[in-house]
Write an enzyme that holds these catalytic residues in place. Structure first.
Site, mmCIF file in Angstrom:
data_model
loop_
_atom_site.group_PDB
_atom_site.id
_atom_site.type_symbol
_atom_site.label_atom_id
_atom_site.label_comp_id
_atom_site.label_asym_id
_atom_site.label_seq_id
_atom_site.Cartn_x
_atom_site.Cartn_y
_atom_site.Cartn_z
ATOM 1 C CG HIS A 190 0.020 0.340 2.588
ATOM 2 N ND1 HIS A 190 0.320 -0.859 3.265
ATOM 3 C CD2 HIS A 190 0.489 0.808 3.547
ATOM 4 C CE1 HIS A 190 1.209 -0.408 4.148
ATOM 5 N NE2 HIS A 190 0.910 0.633 4.204
ATOM 6 N NE ARG A 245 8.375 -5.342 11.412
ATOM 7 C CZ ARG A 245 7.782 -4.311 10.689
ATOM 8 N NH1 ARG A 245 6.698 -4.303 11.384
ATOM 9 N NH2 ARG A 245 9.323 -3.225 11.151
ATOM 10 C CG HIS A 284 5.008 1.223 3.121
ATOM 11 N ND1 HIS A 284 4.632 2.428 2.052
ATOM 12 C CD2 HIS A 284 4.352 1.003 4.022
ATOM 13 C CE1 HIS A 284 3.838 2.515 3.181
ATOM 14 N NE2 HIS A 284 3.938 1.822 4.191
HETATM 15 O O1 LIG Z 1 5.433 -1.629 10.497
HETATM 16 C C1 LIG Z 1 5.578 -1.267 9.669
HETATM 17 O O2 LIG Z 1 6.612 -1.449 9.667
HETATM 18 C C2 LIG Z 1 4.847 -0.661 8.878
HETATM 19 C C3 LIG Z 1 3.417 -0.014 9.212
HETATM 20 C C4 LIG Z 1 2.804 0.427 7.292
HETATM 21 O O3 LIG Z 1 3.351 0.536 6.997
HETATM 22 C C5 LIG Z 1 1.365 1.239 8.276
HETATM 23 O O4 LIG Z 1 0.854 1.612 9.207
HETATM 24 O O5 LIG Z 1 0.590 1.883 7.307
HETATM 25 FE FE LIG Z 2 2.244 2.310 5.873
#
Ligand SMILES: O=C(O)CCC(=O)C(=O)O
Ligand SMILES: [Fe+2]
Length: 191
Positions: free
Chosen positions: A70, A136, A126
Site C-alpha cells: 500500500h 513484531r 510498502h
Molecule cells: O509496520 C510497519 O513497519 C509499517 C506499518 C505501515 O506501513 C502502516 O501502518 O501503514
Molecule cells: Fe504504511
C-alpha cells in the site's frame, strides 16, 4: 517498545513525533515553493494519528502478509520498528527489506506529498512480510491535513493530479476498497 507503555509516554511520543513530522514536511516543501506556514495552517493535530501495529507470529509466512502492499494516505509517515524486521519498500521494480534499527526512525513519503510536489516526491509503496517465530511491533505516525484542506500542486508546472481534500480522498478510497478490494490511490486523481 511503545505498545506496552503508559498513556503518558504515548502522549509524550506523539508530541515529539508530531513536531518532527511538521519540521520534516517544512524542510521537504521548501524547494517546492510551498508557503512557509502551509503545514501550520492545514495540518491541525486532530487529523494526524498514531497507529500501534502488532504482527502475530504466522505459521504460513510465505502465504500471508503482515500488511499488504500500500501507500500511505498522508503527507508523510514516521515509523519506528522493533528489531524483528519485515518492512519492505518497492524500489526500482523490486521489494527491498528495510533493515530494522531500533535506534532509527523510517520516514515514508505519503500520497499527499506526491500531489503537493506534483510527483517530485514519490509516495512509496510498502508492505510487511510475516515472521513464523516471533511477534513484531511497530509504531507509525501519520501526518495528515485537515479533512477540508485542499491538496494541490504548489509549483508552476502543469498539474499531474487534480486538487482534492482528505475527505474526498478517503471517500474515494472507501468506494474503491468496496468495489475492487483495494485502495487505488492517487491514480484516481490523475488529470
Ligand atoms: O509496520 C510497519 O513497519 C509499517 C506499518 C505501515 O506501513 C502502516 O501502518 O501503514
Ligand atoms: Fe504504511
Amino acid at each position: 517498545m511503545l505498545c506496552s507503555c503508559p498513556k503518558s509516554t504515548i502522549e509524550a511520543f506523539v508530541k515529539t513525533v508530531s513536531g518532527l513530522a511538521k519540521r520534516l514536511a517544512e524542510i521537504l516543501a521548501q524547494p517546492l515553493g510551498v508557503k512557509p506556514n502551509y503545514f501550520e495552517e492545514n495540518c491541525p493535530p486532530r487529523t494526524s494519528y498514531l497507529r500501534l501495529n502488532r504482527y502475530a507470529p504466522c505459521p504460513f509466512p510465505s502465504q500471508v502478509f503482515g500488511l499488504i502492499s500500500h501507500t500511505d494516505t498522508d503527507f508523510l509517515t514516521i515509523v519506528h520498528q522493533d528489531q524483528v524486521g519485515g518492512l519492505e519498500i518497492f524500489k526500482d521494480g523490486r521489494w527491498l527489506a528495510v533493515k530494522p534499527n531500533p535506534e532509527a526512525l523510517v520516514v515514508n513519503i505519503g500520497d499527499f506529498f506526491e500531489a503537493l510536489s506534483n510527483g517530485a516526491y514519490k509516495s512509496i509503496k510498502h508492505r510487511v512480510v510475516s515472521t513464523q517465530e516471533v511477534e513484531r511491533l511497530s509504531v507509525a505516525y501519520f501526518y495528515c491535513p485537515s479533512y477540508d484542506a485542499v491538496v494541490r500542486n504548489c509549483g508552476n508546472e502543469p498539474s499531474t493530479y487534480r486538487q482534492f481534500t482528505l475527505r474526498e480522498y478517503k471517500l474515494q478510497t472507501q468506494i474503491d476498497v468496496q468495489e475492487t478490494g483495494e485502495k487505488v490511490g492517487l491514480s484516481r486523481f490523475l488529470l
